[in-house]
Design a protein around this motif. Structure first.
Motif, short mmCIF file in Angstrom:
data_model
loop_
_atom_site.label_atom_id
_atom_site.label_comp_id
_atom_site.label_asym_id
_atom_site.label_seq_id
_atom_site.Cartn_x
_atom_site.Cartn_y
_atom_site.Cartn_z
N LEU A 212 -35.70 45.73 -27.90
CA LEU A 212 -36.97 45.29 -27.31
C LEU A 212 -36.75 44.36 -26.13
O LEU A 212 -37.41 44.47 -25.09
CB LEU A 212 -37.83 44.60 -28.38
CG LEU A 212 -39.18 44.05 -27.93
CD1 LEU A 212 -40.10 45.16 -27.47
CD2 LEU A 212 -39.83 43.24 -29.05
N PHE A 213 -35.80 43.42 -26.27
CA PHE A 213 -35.57 42.42 -25.22
C PHE A 213 -34.68 42.95 -24.09
O PHE A 213 -34.52 42.27 -23.08
CB PHE A 213 -34.93 41.17 -25.83
CG PHE A 213 -35.92 40.27 -26.50
CD1 PHE A 213 -36.55 39.25 -25.81
CD2 PHE A 213 -36.25 40.45 -27.84
CE1 PHE A 213 -37.47 38.42 -26.43
CE2 PHE A 213 -37.17 39.63 -28.47
CZ PHE A 213 -37.78 38.61 -27.77
N SER A 214 -34.13 44.16 -24.25
CA SER A 214 -33.24 44.69 -23.22
C SER A 214 -33.82 45.88 -22.46
O SER A 214 -33.12 46.55 -21.71
CB SER A 214 -31.89 45.10 -23.84
OG SER A 214 -32.08 46.13 -24.80
N ILE A 215 -35.12 46.14 -22.66
CA ILE A 215 -35.77 47.23 -21.91
C ILE A 215 -35.73 46.90 -20.42
O ILE A 215 -36.13 45.82 -20.00
CB ILE A 215 -37.24 47.42 -22.37
CG1 ILE A 215 -37.29 47.83 -23.83
CG2 ILE A 215 -37.93 48.48 -21.50
CD1 ILE A 215 -38.69 47.88 -24.40
N LYS A 235 -42.40 52.58 -29.69
CA LYS A 235 -41.47 53.09 -30.70
C LYS A 235 -40.84 51.93 -31.49
O LYS A 235 -40.78 51.95 -32.72
CB LYS A 235 -40.39 53.93 -30.04
CG LYS A 235 -39.24 54.34 -30.94
CD LYS A 235 -38.21 55.15 -30.18
CE LYS A 235 -36.96 55.41 -31.02
NZ LYS A 235 -36.18 54.19 -31.27
N ILE A 236 -40.39 50.91 -30.77
CA ILE A 236 -39.74 49.76 -31.43
C ILE A 236 -40.73 49.03 -32.32
O ILE A 236 -40.41 48.67 -33.46
CB ILE A 236 -39.17 48.80 -30.37
CG1 ILE A 236 -38.05 49.49 -29.58
CG2 ILE A 236 -38.65 47.51 -31.01
CD1 ILE A 236 -37.59 48.71 -28.36
N LEU A 237 -41.95 48.82 -31.82
CA LEU A 237 -42.97 48.11 -32.62
C LEU A 237 -43.32 48.89 -33.87
O LEU A 237 -43.50 48.31 -34.95
CB LEU A 237 -44.22 47.87 -31.77
CG LEU A 237 -44.06 46.85 -30.62
CD1 LEU A 237 -45.35 46.75 -29.83
CD2 LEU A 237 -43.65 45.48 -31.15
N ASN A 238 -43.44 50.22 -33.75
CA ASN A 238 -43.74 51.04 -34.94
C ASN A 238 -42.65 50.91 -35.99
O ASN A 238 -42.93 50.84 -37.19
CB ASN A 238 -43.91 52.50 -34.53
CG ASN A 238 -45.19 52.75 -33.77
OD1 ASN A 238 -46.13 51.95 -33.82
ND2 ASN A 238 -45.26 53.85 -33.04
N GLU A 239 -41.40 50.90 -35.53
CA GLU A 239 -40.29 50.80 -36.47
C GLU A 239 -40.24 49.41 -37.12
O GLU A 239 -39.92 49.28 -38.31
CB GLU A 239 -38.98 51.11 -35.74
CG GLU A 239 -38.86 52.59 -35.38
CD GLU A 239 -37.73 52.90 -34.42
OE1 GLU A 239 -37.22 51.95 -33.79
OE2 GLU A 239 -37.36 54.08 -34.29
N LEU A 240 -40.56 48.37 -36.35
CA LEU A 240 -40.59 47.02 -36.92
C LEU A 240 -41.75 46.86 -37.91
O LEU A 240 -41.61 46.20 -38.94
CB LEU A 240 -40.71 45.99 -35.79
CG LEU A 240 -39.43 45.78 -34.95
CD1 LEU A 240 -39.74 44.97 -33.71
CD2 LEU A 240 -38.35 45.09 -35.78
#
Length: 310
Positions: A212-215, A235-240
């Motif tokens: 998330l922080f390296s996009i 995608k990252i938020l859904n997985e978190l």
């Protein structure tokens, strides 16, 4: 003169939008009573109206004063809403056409033959199985897909599910359960071994946060670049969220990270919208507000790119 021309296009847009909504709403309310000819006509009319609406909208976007008009983003949101209505209605009309044709075909077949068809025993269709990469951060996604495609199918035996599972695993993961017999009583045991080894939530959360922080920021003012940021973040938020992380409270962080990755013009438009917002000071913008803006902004960039290419 240019202002008058723009106002004429705006009036045309309002008229076409109203006609599309009318065709959609009236058609869907009476779809069960439609015959094949009526439904096919509805599809043709709807497509013609949409093409005219889209063509007029693209021309409107090219007007020099339109993007500066206060109603610009209101109209963009209405365009997206109209498109949504159009696609839903068109899909239902087309499905109804297919159903009506199938009924007609069945009726004709019944007239031709009076003998019941022979029952043919067929094999189960092949399942398009997901592949597990062997990475901790990909385990949750694989787990849900495999459960949806395989575990939920009651007609499959546990022994067959075990074979499916082994076929989805890379060498390292497969080595954890390869020693187990491919039998019904070992399937649950194999699944537990894999879950214990790969569902390390703290490790998975860390990897998702690193991602998330390296996009990377937008490399150009292109719709594809904005789509990359939106899709990756979502995608990252859904997985978190699937891991039970409280992402709904992360608005300020997500807005800060996302805005910093946009092109300068998109940043300025967002800041202007926030400054002119009717929200009280004690109710700051949410990530949902930003996501809504980004969806409209991306669609606008796509239309502008399309208009320039013609």
């Amino acid at each position: 003169m240019e202002r008058m021309d723009m106002e004429a296009k705006i009036k045309t847009e309002y008229h076409l939008r109203h006609r599309i909504c009318q065709v959609c709403e009236n058609g869907l309310s009476s779809i069960d009573e439609m015959n094949l000819s009526s439904c096919e006509t509805r599809v043709d009319v709807l497509i013609v109206l949409w093409r005219s609406y889209e063509e007029n909208h693209i021309k409107l976007l090219c007007e020099p004063f339109y993007a500066q008009d206060s109603s610009f983003y209101v109209d963009e949101e209405k365009f997206a809403q109209t498109e949504h209505k159009y696609l839903i209605a068109l899909g239902k009309f087309k499905n109804h056409v297919v159903e009506l044709k199938a009924k007609m075909s069945t009726s004709r077949s019944a007239l031709i033959t009076v003998e019941p068809p022979a029952i043919i025993q067929s094999e189960l269709p092949a399942i398009d199985l997901p592949r597990f990469s062997g990475k901790f951060e990909d385990w949750i996604e694989f787990k849900y897909k495999f459960q949806s495609l395989v575990l939920s199918r009651g007609e499959l035996s546990d022994a067959l599910k075990m074979q499916y599972l082994l076929s989805c695993l890379p060498n390292e993961a497969a080595s954890l359960v390869r020693y187990l017999p491919v039998s019904a009583d070992q399937y649950e045991h194999a699944w537990k071994i894999l879950s214990v080894n790969y569902q390390k939530n703290q490790v998975i959360v860390k990897k998702h946060l690193d991602e998330l922080f390296s996009i990377k920021p937008m490399q150009s003012k292109a719709a594809s670049e904005m789509s990359r940021i939106i899709t990756t973040t979502t995608k990252i938020l859904n997985e978190l969220e699937a891991l039970g992380r409280p992402t709904k409270y992360w608005d300020d962080i997500l807005i800060h990270l996302t805005i910093a990755r946009l092109d300068s013009q998109s940043q300025k438009i967002w800041e202007t919208l926030v400054d002119n917002s009717a929200k009280p000071i004690e109710q700051p913008s949410t990530y949902a507000d930003l996501k809504k803006f980004l969806d409209i902004r991306q669609y606008t960039l796509e239309l502008l790119e399309h208009a320039r290419s013609e």
